[in-house]
Design an enzyme around this catalytic site. Structure first.
Site, PDB file in Angstrom:
ATOM      1  N   HIS A 236       0.858  -1.193   0.000  1.00 49.75           N
ATOM      2  CA  HIS A 236       0.000   0.000   0.000  1.00 49.75           C
ATOM      3  C   HIS A 236       0.891   1.238   0.000  1.00 49.75           C
ATOM      4  CE1 HIS A 236      -2.744   3.080   1.545  1.00 49.75           C
ATOM      5  NE2 HIS A 236      -3.731   2.314   1.123  1.00 49.75           N
TER       6      HIS A 236
ATOM      7  N   ASP B  33     -11.564   1.592  -0.835  1.00 51.56           N
ATOM      8  CA  ASP B  33     -10.611   2.449  -0.129  1.00 51.56           C
ATOM      9  C   ASP B  33     -11.318   3.293   0.931  1.00 51.56           C
ATOM     10  OD1 ASP B  33      -8.048   3.172   0.516  1.00 51.56           O
ATOM     11  OD2 ASP B  33      -7.586   4.163  -1.370  1.00 51.56           O
TER      12      ASP B  33
HETATM   13  C1  1WB Z   1      -5.775   9.243   1.476  1.00 51.58           C
HETATM   14  C2  1WB Z   1      -5.847   7.957   0.950  1.00 51.58           C
HETATM   15  C3  1WB Z   1      -5.091   9.483   2.655  1.00 51.58           C
HETATM   16  C4  1WB Z   1      -5.238   6.922   1.622  1.00 51.58           C
HETATM   17  C5  1WB Z   1      -4.489   8.439   3.321  1.00 51.58           C
HETATM   18  O1  1WB Z   1      -3.865   8.729   4.472  1.00 51.58           O
HETATM   19  C6  1WB Z   1      -4.560   7.150   2.798  1.00 51.58           C
HETATM   20  C7  1WB Z   1      -6.444  10.344   0.769  1.00 51.58           C
HETATM   21  C8  1WB Z   1      -3.174   7.760   5.185  1.00 51.58           C
HETATM   22  O2  1WB Z   1      -7.322  10.060  -0.056  1.00 51.58           O
HETATM   23  O3  1WB Z   1      -6.111  11.470   1.026  1.00 51.58           O
HETATM   24  C9  1WB Z   1      -5.312   5.565   1.078  1.00 51.58           C
HETATM   25  O4  1WB Z   1      -5.237   4.594   1.832  1.00 51.58           O
HETATM   26  O5  1WB Z   1      -5.444   5.350  -0.145  1.00 51.58           O
HETATM   27 MN    MN Z   2      -5.853   2.792   0.733  1.00 48.83          MN
END
Ligand code: 1WB
Ligand code: MN
Length: 344
Positions: free
Chosen positions: A179, A302
């Protein structure tokens, strides 16, 4: 949940208060790690991300998350401790927090039978202890795979010191999900402006680079059966396979690149599967299925970073045969993560 298709979302994020509190603290430690900005926003509600309020969604299971899954017919979520996992912490804290997070996730799975499966988190900076935790997660907690949030202290999994982790994933026969987190220090400079550090662009650059390092280093010659999963519609890596092959084989001939047993594309086809997390673009889905085969693409939301309803609509409306849609929605996840088919 008697929908036409079983829906298994494969990149679903959560956290626990102890990890959230620790991240809030380390987000102000001295240093210049690109993840700090996002962490201050998400965990200390500082401007930028604070108002998006991901934290409540991450810490919740029982009130909003399950209701949201029910509302949109999401049968099951493959859950993992959210990025950057425990990888911002020192090795001892990270090891301790990984155990705690995995125990809590096991409780969630027990409390909601059939609705969640877990990907274990572990501390890559302590590979021996990480391997122990991977074994415990599969054998005692009944998890279905592992997640590492890309680099650890600016190092990548092609570094042989991390190979015990790859070896364990292969031996335990469960996939390793790579990830994103914010890019490693040497790569992060130009990614720090205009909100490019995180999910908009930096995440994909980071994981794409990680995947190419794993292939170009020949690491997978040692782990032919290892299954690696990457999200965000494959982080675009499979878009580049033709050029990766052309340039890598040319570089191998003149001694610029490492000799590898397989071509870059052969590694990708053999060792990788992708998920759709956060990319609801029908053309990207069509390309991915044509390029990788319909057996290697899995649906994801997600959550809570992306809304559920459009992710479900995207797949419901995708121009696929029922047979193919069933694979992307659930069948591939059942096979790759070894999830029991519905009704079992
Ligand atoms: C975001 C996406 C932020 C993920 C994250 O912070 C994680 C975002 C840890 O959309 O800003 C993710 O897991 O894809
Ligand atoms: Mn994610």
């Amino acid at each position: 949940m008697a929908g036409k298709f079983r829906r298994i979302a494969t990149e679903e994020a959560w956290s626990i208060p102890e990890v959230a509190e620790k991240i809030r603290e380390v987000a102000y430690y001295p240093g210049d790690n690109a993840d700090m900005y996002l962490m201050r926003g998400v965990y200390d509600r500082q401007p930028g991300y604070g108002t998006l309020n991901f934290l409540d969604g991450l810490l919740d299971v029982d009130s909003q998350r399950v209701a949201e899954m029910d509302k949109y017919g999401v049968d099951m979520a493959v859950m993992a401790l959210t990025a950057p996992g425990v990888q911002l912490f020192d090795a001892d804290t990270a090891t301790e927090m990984a155990t705690l997070a995995n125990d809590r996730l096991a409780e969630v799975i027990r409390k909601h039978p059939g609705r969640f499966v877990g990907l274990a988190t572990m501390a890559p900076h302590s590979p021996k202890r990480a391997v122990k935790e991977m074994e415990r997660a599969i054998k005692e907690l009944n998890f279905n795979g592992f997640m590492i949030n890309s680099h650890t202290n600016n190092e990548y999994l092609d570094n042989p010191k991390y190979w015990p982790i790859l070896e364990a994933a292969e031996a335990l026969d469960y996939p390793l999900y790579i990830h994103p987190r914010a890019a490693s220090d040497p790569m992060s400079g130009p990614l720090r402006d205009y909100g490019m550090d995180a999910a908009m662009w930096g995440y994909g650059v980071e994981v794409g680079t990680h995947a190419v390092r794993i292939m170009a280093s020949g690491t997978l010659d040692h782990f032919p059966k290892l299954k690696i999963v990457i999200g965000h519609m494959g982080e675009a890596v499979h878009f580049w396979l033709w050029r990766l092959n052309f340039m890598n084989s040319r570089s191998q001939k003149v001694g610029r690149a490492k000799k590898t047993e397989l071509s870059m594309a052969e590694y990708f086809h053999r060792n990788f599967a992708i998920t759709t997390s956060g990319v609801e673009d029908p053309l990207a889905l069509e390309y991915s299925i044509k390029k990788l085969g319909v057996d290697n693409v899995m649906w994801a939301i997600d959550y809570p970073y992306q809304p559920t309803e459009p992710a479900v609509r995207f797949m419901d409306e995708a121009p696929l045969s029922d047979e193919d849609k069933a694979k992307v929605y659930a069948g591939n996840a059942e096979r790759i993560f070894k999830i029991a088919p519905a009704g079992n």
